[in-house]
Design a protein around this motif. Structure first.
Motif, short mmCIF file in Angstrom:
data_model
loop_
_atom_site.label_atom_id
_atom_site.label_comp_id
_atom_site.label_asym_id
_atom_site.label_seq_id
_atom_site.Cartn_x
_atom_site.Cartn_y
_atom_site.Cartn_z
N UNK A 192 -2.28 -0.13 -13.46
CA UNK A 192 -2.15 1.23 -14.00
C UNK A 192 -2.76 2.29 -13.09
N UNK A 193 -3.38 1.85 -12.00
CA UNK A 193 -4.02 2.79 -11.09
C UNK A 193 -3.00 3.40 -10.13
N UNK A 194 -3.35 4.57 -9.57
CA UNK A 194 -2.53 5.26 -8.55
C UNK A 194 -1.11 5.56 -9.05
N UNK A 195 -1.00 5.89 -10.33
CA UNK A 195 0.30 6.23 -10.88
C UNK A 195 1.13 5.05 -11.33
N UNK A 196 0.54 3.87 -11.34
CA UNK A 196 1.27 2.69 -11.79
C UNK A 196 1.47 2.69 -13.30
N UNK A 197 2.24 1.72 -13.80
CA UNK A 197 2.57 1.70 -15.22
C UNK A 197 2.80 0.26 -15.66
N UNK A 260 5.45 -4.39 -14.52
CA UNK A 260 4.29 -3.69 -13.95
C UNK A 260 4.73 -2.93 -12.69
N UNK A 261 4.69 -1.61 -12.77
CA UNK A 261 5.01 -0.79 -11.61
C UNK A 261 3.75 -0.63 -10.76
#
Length: 265
Positions: A192-197, A260-261
């Motif tokens: 979820x870090x650095x704009x992840x999702x 997971x992006x």
């Protein structure tokens, strides 16, 4: 069979079990995110049925399937040759050590029913994260064997067999509840870090009959390993054959499907 140390992916009964999987039955949640030029790594590809299906969608991309044993990779190569699948390749590799692949190599990294067998699932997920490109997707589908959603016919011997399987997986260091822990692991690794999702959905995982694993060399291996007695194997075999003869039979456990992006690091 879940007896990961004694029932190998190249065993005929196990190969048939994994060979029944297709992109529609096993990774429909991922298909909307595929593009023709996508580069995919399929980790724990087994006999390659899912992997080959993915290659038919990403026609101008590439798909690489990896698994830990040479015999199963050789089978995948012979079943899906380059002459018919020019953008598909297979290699022997370990999910916890994908060092032959560089950082940020693939648009999508996929794994189906892999973490349940691993003693170090976080180490494997970290490798999937590493080889995924920023902005790319790590997609995993894992069962939660602690939650049986439906068993028809509900036979005591099959319940006993499954309880034994869960206990053995726990003892051997596997993670039979991996499907219930995917989101926890993904967050721990920083998806979820650095704009992840992270997007998780819970669904159903349908098992075919396990009757073939209850006889022949597989049954003998289980007895030699102390997993079950001859009497237990015979009782379980009879129950699974009863299962096969029953109209509308089904064995369904809970499953987790996670996308997971990877953030733009």
């Amino acid at each position: 069979m879940a007896y990961n140390e004694h029932f190998k992916g190249e065993d005929p009964s196990v190969t048939k079990f994994y060979g029944d999987r297709t992109i529609l039955t096993s990774c429909a949640y991922l298909l909307p995110h595929l593009k023709p030029n996508t580069a995919i790594l399929d980790v724990g590809c087994g006999p390659g049925t899912i992997t080959a299906g993915l290659s038919k969608i990403v026609t101008s991309g590439t798909v690489t399937g990896v698994d830990i044993t040479t015999p199963i990779i050789e089978r995948a190569r012979s079943t899906f040759p380059p002459s018919s699948y020019p953008n598909l390749s297979f290699a022997v590799s370990n999910a916890t050590d994908l060092s032959e692949f560089k950082d940020n190599s693939f648009d999508i990294v996929h794994a189906h029913q892999v973490f349940v067998h691993l003693q170090e699932p976080l180490k494997a997920l970290r490798e999937l994260y590493r080889v995924c490109k920023p902005g790319g997707i790590v997609a995993c589908r894992e069962g939660n064997g602690r939650r049986i959603l439906s068993l028809k016919p509900d036979l005591p011997a099959i319940r006993e067999y499954w309880d034994n399987t869960v206990a053995y997986m726990d003892k051997s260091g596997g993670h039979i509840d991996a499907g219930a822990r995917l989101e926890e692991w993904a967050k721990e690794l920083g998806f979820e870090e650095h704009g992840g999702k992270i997007v998780l959905q819970m669904g159903e995982l349908r098992f075919p009959s396990h009757a073939e694993g209850m006889k022949g060399e597989n049954a003998e291996q289980a007895v030699r390993a102390g997993i079950a007695t001859k009497e237990q194997m015979e009782r379980w075999r009879e129950a699974w054959e009863n299962f096969d003869r029953t109209d509308g039979s089904e064995f369904v456990i809970e499953t987790g499907e996670i996308l997971c992006w990877k953030g733009e690091v």
